[in-house]
Design an enzyme around this catalytic site. Structure first.
Site: not given
Ligand code: F6R
Length: 634
Positions: A27, A80, A106-107, A509, A513, A516, A532
Site C-alpha cells: 500500500r 505512500w 491513511n487517506g 498495457e 508495465k 512503471e 498522425h
Molecule cells: C499497474 C497497476 C495499476 C492498477 C491501478 C488500479 O500495473 O497495477 O495501474 O491497475 O492502480 O488498481 P485496481 O485494479 O486495484 O483498482
C-alpha cells in the site's frame, strides 16, 4: 493509500506491528513508523516509544531492533506520500505537542488547511507537512477541554475525543490513536477507507487490509463507514457516526493466504507472471466445465435475470484494470453486440455521461479498494437510484481479485477472478484474470442475446479451455527470450508500443508495465494513428514494439510496422512466426490462435520484456518508486 496496523494484547506489540506492516507494504513504502506504549506495571508504565524511518520497512525494522520499542499496545504505518515529501519528519505516527497522543492515518484530510490555520492561531506549532498532523493536535485539545470539565483520563475520554474530532474531518480516511496516559486502550475510526478489526487470542488487532491480520487471526470484524471503536484488553466497543453503540458478530476470514513466499523466483512479479497458466486453469475449471451448453456457456454465480434487459454497458476502472476493461469492451461490442463504453473512474466521477436506461455498470478493480473506482460506482448508483423511472435503476457488477474487499461490500454482484494474492505492484496475473472474466461475460451475453451462433459460442469456449496449456509453453519460452533481449534496452529512453483492435489495449498495457517498473518513457498507440503525429518521435534510438496477430487488421498492422521501419526505428514484433513477420528485427513469437483470444497471449511478452528490462537495470521491480499497489486516495 498507506497501510495502518494497531494491536492491543498481552504480547509485545512491536514485532506484531512490523509483521503486519510487512503484509501492507504493497500500500506504500515511502516511509514507515510505529508507536508503542508500555502497559506493564512499574516505572515504564505509560512510556510511549515512537520510531520512524524514511524508505522501506527494513529501515524501520533495523531502527526498532537497535533502539527497541516496548509495550503491549501500539500502532504502525507504512506510507505512500500524499502531503509532504517521503522524509522521516513526515512519517507516521504523528504526535501532539506533549508527545502523549500518537496517530496513524491513511487517506486524505481534505480540510486540513483550515484546521491547521485554526490550531496555529491558537499557538500550536507543526513539525511536518502532512495533513495528518492536525489530528493529534485536535485530539489533545479535546482531551484538555474534557479535563477542564472535570473528567478523568480514561479510554472513554479518548473515544469521545476521537468521535468529536472525526466529526470535524472532511475526506476519506482510517485512523488509529493511542494516548500514553491510557496504556490499555486504543481507538480506531474509519470513513470511506477500509479498516478491519481482528479478534486474536488474548489480543485485538486492527488493519487496513486482511493480509495484515491473516497471520494472527481468522476472526474479523470489518468496520463500517463512519464507525469508531474502542479496543481494550477486555473487548471491543463499536459506535456509529452518531455515537450509538453497535453490536455485530464477527466473520470468518476465508480464502486469504498469509503472504506467499517468492518460491525460487527473484521477484514476486516474475513468480506471478509464471502463475498465469494456473490462474487460467483455475478459471477454466470453475467457469467452463465441459458439460455446459451453448445456451449457458459459462458457470457464473448469477441468476438469468442478471443478463436480461441490458441495452448498454459502461465500465469504470483505473490503470491496468482499465486496459482489461478496454479488451472487455471490444468483446462485449464485437462478440456479444452490446454497446459498451469504458471510462477512467477518476474522470467519470466529475463528468459522468447523461444517464441511459437499461445500463449495466461494471467496476473493475483487482484490489477492490481503488478510491476512484469505488466512488465512481457509488455516485452512479446514487444518481440512478434517484431517478423516478425504474428503467434507469442501477445494475452493478464488480470484477475483483479480493472478494472480501470494499467493492464486494458495495456492489451486489461480484465476479471474483480468483487469481490469488498479487504482491508485485505491477499487475500481471490479475490482469489475465480480469480478461478471462470479460470473456465469460461476452460468452454469456452473446448466448442470451443470440448475437452469436451456437457454433461460434462453442468455438470460443473450446479455445479458452486450451489457454492454460498454451500459456504454460509461452511463459517459459518468453522468459528466456526476454532475458536475452533485455540488454538491448540498456540505454533506451523511449519505447513505442503499437497494437490495433482487440490488441490496442495490450499495447497500452505493455507501455504501462514498462514505464512503471523500468522508468523508461513508453507510449501505446493504435497502430493506424502513428502517422498522425507520433511517427515524428521515431529514430534509431526508439524501439517500436508492434503487436501483429492474424485477423481483421493483420495486414494493416504490418503496413504500419513497415512505416516505422522506414524511419529507421528498431522493430520488435509480437506475432506468430511466418514469412509475413520476417520484417521484424526481432520476433517475440506468439502461438497461432484466433484473434479473439490473442490478448491472453500477446500480453505475456509485454510483461516479461518489461520485467527483464527492469531487472537488468537492477531496479526494485516489486516496489517501484512512487507507486503503491492499492490506491485508496483520490
Ligand atoms: C499497474 C497497476 C495499476 C492498477 C491501478 C488500479 O500495473 O497495477 O495501474 O491497475 O492502480 O488498481 P485496481 O485494479 O486495484 O483498482
Amino acid at each position: 493509500m498507506c497501510g495502518i496496523v494497531a494491536v492491543i494484547g498481552s504480547r509485545e506489540a512491536a514485532p506484531l506491528l512490523l509483521e503486519g506492516l510487512k503484509q501492507l507494504e504493497y500500500r506504500g513504502y515511502d516511509s514507515a513508523g510505529l508507536a508503542t506504549v508500555a502497559s506493564s506495571l512499574g516505572d515504564s508504565k505509560g512510556v510511549m516509544t515512537c520510531q520512524r524511518a524514511a524508505g522501506k520497512l527494513v529501515n524501520l525494522s533495523a531502527l526498532v531492533e537497535e533502539k527497541g520499542a516496548a509495550g503491549n499496545l501500539g500502532i504502525g504505518h507504512t506510507r505512500w506520500a500524499t502531503h509532504g515529501k517521503p522524509e522521516e519528519r513526515n512519517a507516521h505516527p504523528h504526535r501532539d505537542q506533549s508527545a502523549e497522543i500518537a496517530v496513524v492515518q491513511n487517506g486524505i484530510i481534505e480540510n486540513y488547511r483550515l484546521l491547521k490555520e485554526e490550531l496555529q492561531r491558537e499557538g500550536v506549532s507543526f513539525v511536518s507537512d502532512t495533513d495528518t498532523e492536525v489530528i493529534p493536535h485536535l485530539i489533545a485539545k479535546e482531551v484538555h477541554e474534557m479535563k477542564l470539565g472535570g473528567r478523568n483520563d480514561s479510554g472513554a475520554m479518548l473515544l469521545a475525543a476521537v468521535q468529536k474530532v472525526s466529526a470535524r474531518l472532511a475526506g476519506a480516511y482510517a485512523l488509529a490513536v493511542v494516548w500514553s496516559r491510557i496504556p490499555d486502550a486504543l481507538v480506531v475510526a474509519r470513513r470511506q477507507a477500509p479498516l478491519l478489526i481482528g479478534l486474536g487470542e488474548g489480543e485485538f488487532l486492527c488493519a487496513s487490509d486482511t493480509p495484515a491480520l491473516a497471520g494472527f487471526t481468522r476472526t474479523i470484524l470489518p468496520m463500517e463507514d463512519g464507525e469508531v471503536a474502542l479496543l481494550t484488553p477486555l473487548g471491543i466497543e463499536l459506535y456509529d457516526s452518531q455515537g450509538n453503540r453497535k453490536q455485530r458478530s464477527p466473520e470468518l476470514l476465508s480464502g486469504i493466504d498469509h503472504l506467499a513466499d517468492k518460491r525460487n523466483f527473484r521477484h514476486y512479479m516474475l513468480k506471478e507472471i509464471h502463475e498465469q497458466p494456473e490462474t487460467a486453469e483455475l478459471w477454466v475449471s470453475r467457469h467452463l466445465p465441459a458439460d455446459l451448453s451453448a445456451r449457458t456457456p459459462v458457470a457464473f454465480p448469477f441468476e438469468d435475470s442478471f443478463y436480461q434487459g441490458i441495452d448498454r454497458v459502461q465500465i469504470l476502472a483505473c490503470g491496468t484494470s482499465r486496459h482489461a476493461a478496454l479488451v472487455g469492451a471490444h468483446l462485449l461490442e464485437q462478440f456479444a453486440g452490446i454497446p459498451t463504453s469504458v471510462f477512467y473512474a477518476s474522470e467519470f466521477r466529475y463528468a459522468p455521461p447523461p444517464l441511459v436506461p437499461h445500463t449495466l455498470t461494471i467496476g473493475v478493480t483487482q484490489s477492490g479498494e481503488t478510491a476512484d473506482t469505488l466512488a465512481a460506482l457509488l455516485m452512479e448508483a446514487n444518481r440512478r437510484d434517484a431517478h423516478v423511472d425504474k428503467a434507469y435503476a442501477p445494475r452493478l457488477l464488480g470484477i475483483t481479485n479480493r472478494s472480501e474487499s470494499s467493492i464486494a461490500r458495495q456492489v451486489p454482484n461480484i465476479l471474483d477472478i480468483g487469481a490469488g494474492i498479487e504482491i508485485g505492484v505491477a499487475a500481471t496475473k490479475t490482469f489475465l484474470g480480469q480478461l478471462l472474466s470479460f470473456y465469460g461475460l461476452a460468452l454469456m451475453f452473446a448466448a442470451r442475446r443470440r448475437s452469436r451462433s451456437d457454433e461460434e459460442i462453442m468455438q470460443l469456449s473450446c479455445e479458452l479451455r486450451a489457454v492454460p496449456n498454451q500459456l504454460r509453453l509461452l511463459v517459459k519460452k518468453h522468459d528466456r527470450l526476454s532475458e536475452e533481449l533485455a540488454p538491448r534496452f540498456a540505454e533506451t529512453q523511449d519505447v513505442i508500443f503499437l497494437g490495433r483492435g482487440i490488441n490496442y489495449p495490450i499495447a497500452l498495457e505493455g507501455a504501462l508495465k514498462l514505464k512503471e517498473i523500468s522508468y523508461i518513457h513508453a507510449e501505446g498507440y493504435p497502430a493506424g494513428e502513428m502517422k498522425h503525429g507520433p511517427i515524428a518521435l521515431l529514430d534509431p534510438r526508439v524501439p517500436v514494439i508492434s503487436i501483429a496477430t492474424p485477423g481483421k487488421v493483420f495486414d494493416k498492422v504490418l503496413s504500419n510496422a513497415q512505416e516505422a521501419k522506414a524511419r529507421d526505428a528498431q522493430l520488435f514484433g509480437v506475432a506468430p512466426e511466418g514469412p509475413d513477420t520476417e520484417i521484424f528485427d526481432a520476433l517475440l513469437p506468439l502461438p497461432e490462435v484466433s484473434e479473439w483470444i490473442s490478448p491472453l497471449f500477446s500480453v505475456v511478452p509485454m510483461q516479461l520484456l518489461s520485467y527483464h528490462i527492469a531487472a537488468h537495470r537492477g531496479l526494485d521491480v516489486d516496489q517501484p518508486r512512487n507507486l503503491a499497489k492499492s490506491v485508496t486516495v483520490e
